[in-house]
Design a protein around this motif. Structure first.
Motif, mmCIF file in Angstrom:
data_model
loop_
_atom_site.group_PDB
_atom_site.id
_atom_site.type_symbol
_atom_site.label_atom_id
_atom_site.label_comp_id
_atom_site.label_asym_id
_atom_site.label_seq_id
_atom_site.Cartn_x
_atom_site.Cartn_y
_atom_site.Cartn_z
ATOM 1 N N GLU A 107 11.241 1.538 20.149
ATOM 2 C CA GLU A 107 9.939 1.908 20.743
ATOM 3 C C GLU A 107 8.898 0.824 20.434
ATOM 4 O OE1 GLU A 107 11.230 4.808 18.352
ATOM 5 O OE2 GLU A 107 12.638 4.414 19.977
ATOM 6 N N ASP A 108 8.942 0.311 19.190
ATOM 7 C CA ASP A 108 7.999 -0.741 18.801
ATOM 8 C C ASP A 108 8.198 -1.982 19.656
ATOM 9 O OD1 ASP A 108 7.438 1.059 16.798
ATOM 10 O OD2 ASP A 108 8.817 0.076 15.379
ATOM 11 N N GLU B 167 6.681 -1.487 22.965
ATOM 12 C CA GLU B 167 5.236 -1.561 22.816
ATOM 13 C C GLU B 167 4.760 -3.009 22.703
ATOM 14 O OE1 GLU B 167 1.841 -0.044 23.296
ATOM 15 O OE2 GLU B 167 3.639 1.206 23.289
#
Lengths: 335, 262
Positions: free
Chosen positions: B239-240, B243
């Motif tokens: 997810e990072d 992002e």
């Protein structure tokens, strides 16, 4: 159709001799077409080149060095060497055109073929025919007369020409089966199969194509050289349609076996050439006009390529009919 | 060590189709570095590989490989130092030739007229046995009969037979089923570690982009927009990564395929 069994044998032997000699061209295409995946359309011209170079060495060779005292057989051997060298030179030109000068592969062959017509005429000093038939004034020694003289008093005197053709084919098959297992031979095969992979093996496909075409064209020229000496005459038209005839032989041979040891596949190519000659010889006996040879070879090439295609199409048609029938039955069952 | 210094490439320059595929890309890959590369379609990942391999000559910049300037070197000459695998398992092998013949070409030993010796054959068998696919008993079979996974494993073996200085992997497991892909990936890791190769791997799988190797770079519109390694990378989750891409590229990553894909 045949007057006697002996007549049949003579016909068979002649077909075998021609099959073997033309089979050499089929072997050349086996290298360029089946292995290197290049359709070399300079084959016709290169065949004639071998024929004319060989004939010039037989007829004029002794006159070039009148004081050398070289025996006539020397010139018959030299005719083969020179023809093969000339052939590989022609292959080199075809290869350079397509690998270094951006000419498309097919076009390179056609262009060289066209140019070779003039070159061949120039080599023979604008003679359309060069006669190697000995007269009472002059004797010419070809590899076939050499073999005849050698085997004169043996039981094989009648087969002297056959031995020459057999020896040539055997040597070429032996050479090909060994050569295609060497590193350069493997690279040539890989060039036809996956050029990207050749490049990633740090080998330049332009180089392998060049080597392959030089060798295949030298074999084509050998074929032409031997045919002219077999017929005792070189003719500027000797090579017309040879590429189609050789392709037909190659494809007939390929019908029997697609994968397998190189030597066996090469042998089958020559068997294909013999079958083609045999069919042709029988057709001639049945009063087929001589000038139909090239039409027949063209038809054979088309048939060998398209018959498998039609067989597949037939299977699909059969399946579709079956499906229609099943649907029809299903509809009837509903009612 | 591979050093790329400000290379650019524009396709179809001067036309309406002109596309700046590489925009002054600079990158240094140390020996033993295993870099994963992610980015959307058309970001320039494969183009970067093509530039390193020499499929085309770059418009600007230089490429160094261990103090050797290879910027203008012909493709087949660079291949001696660079191994490459493609997504398509068919591209790395010659289908009409046997496993033995393919390996003989990759080994590239001896002169032009040398043939495969009994000792070579034993060496091929030993190497093939390492794959654990039973290929060592099928030396004489044409490669065209192998499955995609087997062909890709064989290609990997061929590309690293003589250990290259750089190994380029272009989504080389994307066309394989998950189980085979895993096997080929494990094999890749082992070969890279054993030979201490500098390795670049393009992947669409964000998870393996983080799991494999020691460094991850992101590409977008022909530029490297992020370069993560060390401690920071170890703590990173998928997810990072998504992002970070959004921040750096100013647009969302086409994540469906990247999260779900293999």
């Amino acid at each position: 159709m045949f007057e006697s069994f002996a007549d049949f044998l003579t016909l068979g032997q002649n077909a075998l001799e021609l099959g073997l000699i033309y089979g050499l061209t089929a072997l050349a295409l086996f290298l360029s077409y089946s292995m290197l995946n290049v359709c070399d359309l300079s084959t016709d011209g290169c065949f004639t080149l071998g024929s004319v170079v060989g004939a010039m060495f037989i007829v004029y060779g002794p006159a070039w060095f009148p004081d050398s005292g070289l025996p006539l057989w020397f010139w018959s051997v030299m005719s083969i060497v020179a023809a093969m060298l000339a052939g590989s030179l022609s292959g080199l030109v075809t290869a350079v055109l397509q690998t270094r000068m951006g000419v498309q592969s097919l076009l390179a062959g056609i262009v060289v073929n066209t140019a070779l017509y003039s070159v061949n005429l120039a080599i023979s000093g604008n003679q359309v025919r060069v006669n190697m038939n000995s007269t009472f004034k002059k004797t010419y020694e070809t590899v076939f007369t050499e073999s005849k003289a050698l085997l004169q008093d043996t039981p094989f005197a009648q087969q002297s020409s056959l031995f020459v053709a057999l020896a040539a084919v055997a040597l070429v098959i032996l050479f090909l089966s060994l050569f295609l297992r060497t590193r350069i031979g493997l690279s040539i095969r890989a060039t036809g199969s996956n050029p990207d992979m050749v490049r990633s093996s740090s080998i330049n496909p332009a180089f392998t194509t060049t080597v392959g075409l030089c060798i295949s064209n030298s074999i084509t020229a050998l074929s032409g050289c031997l045919l002219a000496q077999h017929q005792k005459v070189h003719d500027i038209n000797i090579g017309i349609g040879v590429v189609t005839v050789a392709l037909a032989s190659l494809l007939i041979g390929g019908v029997f076996l697609r994968r397998g040891p190189i030597a066996v596949r090469a042998l089958l190519v020559v068997v294909g050439a013999f079958i083609f000659r045999m069919v042709y010889a029988v057709a001639l006996r049945l009063n087929m006009p001589t000038n139909m040879l090239r039409a027949v070879s063209a038809v054979i090439v088309v048939l060998t390529i398209s018959v498998p295609h039609f067989i597949n199409a037939g299977k699909r048609l059969h399946r579709r009919r079956q499906a229609n029938r099943e649907r029809g039955q299903a509809v009837r069952a509903d009612h | 060590m591979l050093t790329i210094d400000a290379i650019s490439k524009t396709f179809n320059p001067g036309t309406v189709d002109a596309k700046l595929a590489l925009d002054h890309v600079s990158l240094t890959v140390e020996d033993g570095d295993f870099i994963t590369i992610i980015g959307a379609n058309g970001a320039g990942k494969s183009t970067l590989f093509n530039a390193i391999c020499g499929s085309f000559i770059t418009d600007t910049g230089t490429i160094w490989l261990n103090d050797r300037n290879i910027t203008m070197m012909a493709e087949h000459k660079r291949a001696r130092y660079i191994g490459r695998l493609y997504q398509d398992p068919m591209r790395g092998t010659a289908p009409d030739m046997s496993i033995e013949d393919n390996l003989a070409l990759a080994a590239g030993k001896g002169g032009w007229l040398s043939m495969v010796s009994r000792r070579d054959k034993q060496a091929f068998r030993d190497r093939l046995a390492l794959l654990g696919m039973g290929l060592e008993d099928r030396l004489k079979q044409p490669v065209g009969l192998l499955s995609g996974g087997q062909r890709q494993a064989l290609t990997l073996l061929m590309a690293t037979y003589n250990p290259p200085q750089v190994l380029l992997l272009d989504e080389h497991t994307a066309a394989l089923d998950p189980a085979t892909a895993e096997k080929v990936l494990a094999l890749t890791e082992r070969i890279v570690t054993e030979n201490n190769l500098a390795c670049l791997m393009i992947t669409h799988n964000m998870q393996s982009a983080l799991d494999l190797g020691n460094r991850t770079i992101m590409m977008n519109a022909g530029r490297i927009i992020d370069d993560i390694s060390g401690k920071k990378r170890r703590k990173l989750k998928v997810e990072d990564l998504v992002e970070r891409f959004k921040e750096a590229a100013g647009q969302a990553l086409d994540t469906d395929r990247m999260l779900l894909g293999t």
